[in-house]
Motif scaffolding. Structure first.
Motif, mmCIF file in Angstrom:
data_model
loop_
_atom_site.group_PDB
_atom_site.id
_atom_site.type_symbol
_atom_site.label_atom_id
_atom_site.label_comp_id
_atom_site.label_asym_id
_atom_site.label_seq_id
_atom_site.Cartn_x
_atom_site.Cartn_y
_atom_site.Cartn_z
ATOM 1 N N ASP A 8 -48.353 16.526 -15.594
ATOM 2 C CA ASP A 8 -48.549 17.574 -16.591
ATOM 3 C C ASP A 8 -49.434 18.639 -15.943
ATOM 4 O O ASP A 8 -50.652 18.491 -15.880
ATOM 5 C CB ASP A 8 -49.217 17.001 -17.836
ATOM 6 N N ILE A 9 -48.805 19.705 -15.450
ATOM 7 C CA ILE A 9 -49.571 20.707 -14.711
ATOM 8 C C ILE A 9 -50.566 21.457 -15.594
ATOM 9 O O ILE A 9 -51.529 22.022 -15.094
ATOM 10 C CB ILE A 9 -48.670 21.688 -13.942
ATOM 11 N N ASP A 10 -50.341 21.447 -16.893
ATOM 12 C CA ASP A 10 -51.301 22.090 -17.797
ATOM 13 C C ASP A 10 -52.619 21.310 -17.849
ATOM 14 O O ASP A 10 -53.663 21.881 -18.151
ATOM 15 C CB ASP A 10 -50.728 22.218 -19.211
ATOM 16 N N GLY A 11 -52.562 20.035 -17.547
ATOM 17 C CA GLY A 11 -53.763 19.205 -17.558
ATOM 18 C C GLY A 11 -54.387 19.014 -16.189
ATOM 19 O O GLY A 11 -55.546 18.622 -16.073
ATOM 20 N N CYS A 12 -53.624 19.301 -15.143
ATOM 21 C CA CYS A 12 -54.082 19.076 -13.764
ATOM 22 C C CYS A 12 -55.241 20.014 -13.414
ATOM 23 O O CYS A 12 -55.205 21.205 -13.732
ATOM 24 C CB CYS A 12 -52.919 19.292 -12.798
ATOM 25 N N ILE A 13 -56.252 19.460 -12.744
ATOM 26 C CA ILE A 13 -57.399 20.256 -12.312
ATOM 27 C C ILE A 13 -57.399 20.489 -10.798
ATOM 28 O O ILE A 13 -58.328 21.074 -10.253
ATOM 29 C CB ILE A 13 -58.724 19.614 -12.758
ATOM 30 N N GLY A 14 -56.364 20.011 -10.112
ATOM 31 C CA GLY A 14 -56.235 20.251 -8.677
ATOM 32 C C GLY A 14 -57.187 19.459 -7.809
ATOM 33 O O GLY A 14 -57.536 19.895 -6.718
ATOM 34 N N CYS A 15 -57.586 18.292 -8.251
ATOM 35 C CA CYS A 15 -58.566 17.502 -7.497
ATOM 36 C C CYS A 15 -57.989 16.835 -6.247
ATOM 37 O O CYS A 15 -58.733 16.380 -5.397
ATOM 38 C CB CYS A 15 -59.203 16.459 -8.399
ATOM 39 N N GLU A 16 -56.671 16.717 -6.177
ATOM 40 C CA GLU A 16 -55.951 16.115 -5.051
ATOM 41 C C GLU A 16 -56.079 14.602 -4.951
ATOM 42 O O GLU A 16 -55.672 14.006 -3.960
ATOM 43 C CB GLU A 16 -56.343 16.763 -3.718
ATOM 44 N N ALA A 17 -56.638 13.946 -5.952
ATOM 45 C CA ALA A 17 -56.802 12.493 -5.898
ATOM 46 C C ALA A 17 -55.455 11.791 -5.775
ATOM 47 O O ALA A 17 -55.316 10.836 -5.003
ATOM 48 C CB ALA A 17 -57.550 11.996 -7.122
ATOM 49 N N CYS A 18 -54.456 12.247 -6.513
ATOM 50 C CA CYS A 18 -53.136 11.612 -6.449
ATOM 51 C C CYS A 18 -52.503 11.790 -5.072
ATOM 52 O O CYS A 18 -51.842 10.880 -4.566
ATOM 53 C CB CYS A 18 -52.213 12.150 -7.548
ATOM 54 N N VAL A 19 -52.719 12.957 -4.475
ATOM 55 C CA VAL A 19 -52.164 13.225 -3.138
ATOM 56 C C VAL A 19 -52.821 12.313 -2.111
ATOM 57 O O VAL A 19 -52.149 11.769 -1.232
ATOM 58 C CB VAL A 19 -52.350 14.712 -2.752
#
Length: 63
Positions: A8-19
């Motif tokens: 959900d890109i509206d909720g994503c904060i760009g922390c990169e943890a998933c990457v």
């Protein structure tokens, strides 16, 4: 895989943890937000580890 992982890109904060947790499935996309680039790149257990590490819980399964 019977279900697909979604960010959900509206909720994503760009922390990169998933990457960092699962680079076979996730990458950073436009706006420096996470995206799913290869939904079948890892097994469900590894994808779920990325879901659990997400600080804003914006990664989920869609049927």
């Amino acid at each position: 895989m019977s279900r697909i992982v979604v960010v959900d890109i509206d909720g994503c904060i760009g922390c990169e943890a998933c990457v960092e947790e699962c680079p076979e499935v996730f990458s950073m996309g436009p706006g420096d937000l996470a995206q799913v680039f290869n939904p079948e790149g890892a097994d469900e257990k590894k994808i779920e580890a990325a879901m659990e590490i997400c600080p804003v819980n914006c990664i989920f399964w869609e049927d």
